[in-house]
Design an enzyme around this catalytic site. Structure first.
Site, PDB file in Angstrom:
ATOM      1  N   TYR A 155       0.862  -1.185   0.000  1.00 26.94           N
ATOM      2  CA  TYR A 155       0.000   0.000   0.000  1.00 26.94           C
ATOM      3  C   TYR A 155       0.891   1.225   0.000  1.00 26.94           C
ATOM      4  CZ  TYR A 155      -3.445   3.484   1.554  1.00 26.94           C
ATOM      5  OH  TYR A 155      -4.264   4.605   1.657  1.00 26.94           O
ATOM      6  N   ASP A 248       9.520   3.193  -1.048  1.00 28.24           N
ATOM      7  CA  ASP A 248       8.496   3.801  -0.197  1.00 28.24           C
ATOM      8  C   ASP A 248       8.894   3.520   1.255  1.00 28.24           C
ATOM      9  OD1 ASP A 248       4.839   3.651   0.005  1.00 28.24           O
ATOM     10  OD2 ASP A 248       6.367   4.461   1.362  1.00 28.24           O
ATOM     11  N   LYS A 276       4.853   9.949   7.889  1.00 26.34           N
ATOM     12  CA  LYS A 276       4.659   9.505   9.273  1.00 26.34           C
ATOM     13  C   LYS A 276       5.643  10.148  10.243  1.00 26.34           C
ATOM     14  CE  LYS A 276       2.516   5.211   7.650  1.00 26.34           C
ATOM     15  NZ  LYS A 276       1.138   5.201   8.153  1.00 26.34           N
TER      16      LYS A 276
HETATM   17  P1  KE4 Z   1      -0.748   8.677   3.970  1.00 21.64           P
HETATM   18  O1  KE4 Z   1      -1.321   9.239   2.692  1.00 21.64           O
HETATM   19  O2  KE4 Z   1      -1.774   7.882   4.756  1.00 21.64           O
HETATM   20  O3  KE4 Z   1      -0.013   9.694   4.826  1.00 21.64           O
HETATM   21  O4  KE4 Z   1       0.426   7.636   3.552  1.00 21.64           O
HETATM   22  C1  KE4 Z   1       0.124   6.610   2.635  1.00 21.64           C
HETATM   23  C2  KE4 Z   1       1.124   5.485   2.809  1.00 21.64           C
HETATM   24  C3  KE4 Z   1       2.165   5.360   1.908  1.00 21.64           C
HETATM   25  N1  KE4 Z   1       3.084   4.377   2.022  1.00 21.64           N
HETATM   26  C4  KE4 Z   1       3.015   3.486   3.034  1.00 21.64           C
HETATM   27  C5  KE4 Z   1       4.057   2.395   3.120  1.00 21.64           C
HETATM   28  C6  KE4 Z   1       1.981   3.564   4.000  1.00 21.64           C
HETATM   29  O5  KE4 Z   1       1.924   2.653   5.005  1.00 21.64           O
HETATM   30  C7  KE4 Z   1       1.015   4.583   3.889  1.00 21.64           C
HETATM   31  C8  KE4 Z   1      -0.126   4.725   4.872  1.00 21.64           C
HETATM   32  N2  KE4 Z   1      -0.222   3.694   5.878  1.00 21.64           N
HETATM   33  C9  KE4 Z   1      -1.539   3.438   6.388  1.00 21.64           C
HETATM   34  C10 KE4 Z   1      -1.554   2.174   7.245  1.00 21.64           C
HETATM   35  N3  KE4 Z   1      -0.362   1.413   7.266  1.00 21.64           N
HETATM   36  C11 KE4 Z   1      -2.056   4.619   7.147  1.00 21.64           C
HETATM   37  C12 KE4 Z   1      -3.273   4.376   7.993  1.00 21.64           C
HETATM   38  C13 KE4 Z   1      -4.554   4.709   7.299  1.00 21.64           C
HETATM   39  O6  KE4 Z   1      -4.679   4.492   6.076  1.00 21.64           O
HETATM   40  O7  KE4 Z   1      -5.440   5.213   8.018  1.00 21.64           O
END
Ligand code: KE4
Length: 438
Positions: A155, A248, A276
């Site tokens: 993801y 990523d 994050k």
């Molecule tokens: P954001 O757009 O949520 O800031 O980041 C996307 C993203 C990109 N790459 C990786 C490896 C990620 O894990 C994420 C977002 N992670 C999720 C859960 N692991 C965030 C939690 C959610 O979607 O509420």
């Protein structure tokens, strides 16, 4: 009653949280602003949190939980760290945003480059989604190629081209990809299994791939490390075919070490995405990499990207203070030890209770899969017993430990957890595994 028909479990009484949830569902789709928070895979209502303090969070009904979610990774220092709050307050005294460049954005970019020298140039954005979406656009603009490759179960945020066989929310909701993503948007995205270099080699051989994007250490199918030879081989293969390698590191950046997974793997990606932790709990992310690629970005180059609050001074201040604290001696040894104590104890207690589990861990990120394992890719992760995971989640919550509400996520220890906290987490797991699952 939960989606899977099981009765709701969890703390004895959460009237306020339930009332807020009922209200929320009347105005916010699913009552949440991000799907995985809805706890739909684990058979209970989401808890509405009221505050956090160090290694603990407190729900709207005043129940206290030791926190292994860490807001999905950002809160590596724990909640409301006094030095981070102070840095935000000091920045806030000067205003919140200017729509003009500020010096702290330069310091942020220089700090990222020092930590990850592959990031010769850096552009700050407000979310990991923006970072990965733009990194792909940049790779396409630089190579003149349209096709990209991602890993099944990975993801990278919710941009159309990457919401194809996504992990994280989509996997948890059992929706491969998403409605609304057009065939055209998905057409140029190829998907191969994790840890399958042969499959990548076949796709690369066509010579039309702009980029391969990988979660440097996948966390969104659960924690599933790459095979030892995978990173270096992937780097060599992509370089040989003029395909950019995008790491990523939104989860792994500053999580598995100050230099991220690329330092552990000893490889230099062409582009890196971080998020994050770099925002210190506020909305900030970034992407960066080779100067010759990054300088294609507007305003000097032909690849457009923009953001009203990109490089927001408050988020920069929170992120920089967080990274400063992470540079202090002994930080990662402590983080990794906490991760090891908890993960090893869970595995041992499950074995004692006769429950098949497979625990994958890298430093302070880990996942206990409810199956014998091994778990080496998304297909094997999906063989986990989700009913048992749900029971574990509910039992741990009832015993005062907050876990990510999905088998396909990673749990995180934070620096704010004491040895005594870790002991309590292990005891809660022992009792849950023996009494609720055994
Ligand atoms: P954001 O757009 O949520 O800031 O980041 C996307 C993203 C990109 N790459 C990786 C490896 C990620 O894990 C994420 C977002 N992670 C999720 C859960 N692991 C965030 C939690 C959610 O979607 O509420």
């Amino acid at each position: 009653m939960a989606d899977d028909g099981t009765a709701d479990r969890g703390p004895t009484s959460i009237p306020r949280s339930s009332a807020i949830f009922a209200r929320a569902q009347g105005v916010i789709p699913g009552g949440v602003n991000s799907p995985v928070r809805a706890c739909r895979q684990v058979g209970c209502e989401p808890l509405f949190m009221a505050r956090g303090e160090g290694g603990r969070v407190f729900d709207a009904d005043g129940h206290e939980y030791l926190d292994l979610v860490s807001s999905w990774g950002p809160l590596i220092l724990g909640h409301a760290h006094p030095e981070v709050l102070d840095a935000i307050a000091r920045a806030m005294a000067n205003g919140t945003t200017f729509g003009a460049p500020t010096e702290i954005e330069v310091e942020f970019a220089e700090t990222l480059r020092t930590a990850m020298p592959s990031m010769e140039r850096v552009r700050a954005v407000s979310s990991g989604t923006e970072a990965t979406m733009t990194a792909l656009r940049l790779a396409r603009g630089f190579t003149g190629r349209d096709k990209i490759l991602k890993i099944d179960g990975a993801y990278h945020g919710h941009s159309d081209a990457l919401l194809v066989a996504a992990g994280s929310g989509a996997a948890t909701l059992g929706i491969p990809g998403s409605a609304g993503v057009t065939a055209g948007a998905a057409r140029d995205t190829l998907v191969v299994p994790h840890n399958d270099l042969a499959a990548i080699e076949v796709v690369l051989a066509a010579g039309d791939l702009a980029a391969v994007i990988v979660e440097a250490i996948p966390g969104n199918m659960g924690c599933v490390p790459p095979d030892p030879a995978y990173p270096a081989r992937l780097r060599a293969l992509t370089a040989a075919h003029g395909t950019l390698l995008i790491y990523d590191e939104v989860i792994t950046g500053f999580r598995v070490g100050y230099g991220g997974a690329q330092a552990l793997h000893g490889i230099t990606p062409d582009l890196t995405c971080v998020g994050k932790i770099v925002g210190g709990g506020l909305p900030a992310a970034a992407f960066g990499g080779r100067a010759d690629v990054m300088e294609l970005l507007a305003p000097i180059g032909k690849v457009y990207q923009a953001g009203t609050l990109s490089g927001n001074p408050l988020a920069m201040a929170a992120g920089l203070k967080t990274l400063e604290i992470l540079r202090r001696p002994g930080t990662y040894e402590r983080l990794d030890r906490l991760g090891q104590i908890v993960a090893d104890s869970w595995a041992s207690e499950a074995r004692s209770a006769g429950i098949p589990v497979c625990v994958n861990r890298v430093g302070s990120m880990f996942t206990m899969f409810f199956q014998d394992g091994p778990v080496t890719d998304y297909a094997s992760a999906k063989r986990s017993d989700l009913q048992r995971f749900g029971a574990f989640f509910r039992g741990m919550r009832a015993r005062g430990v907050s876990l990510p509400p999905s088998q396909f996520e990673a749990a995180f220890t934070s620096l704010a957890l004491s040895d005594d906290d870790a002991g309590k987490i292990c005891e809660a797991a022992r009792d849950t595994l023996r009494l609720d699952l055994g």
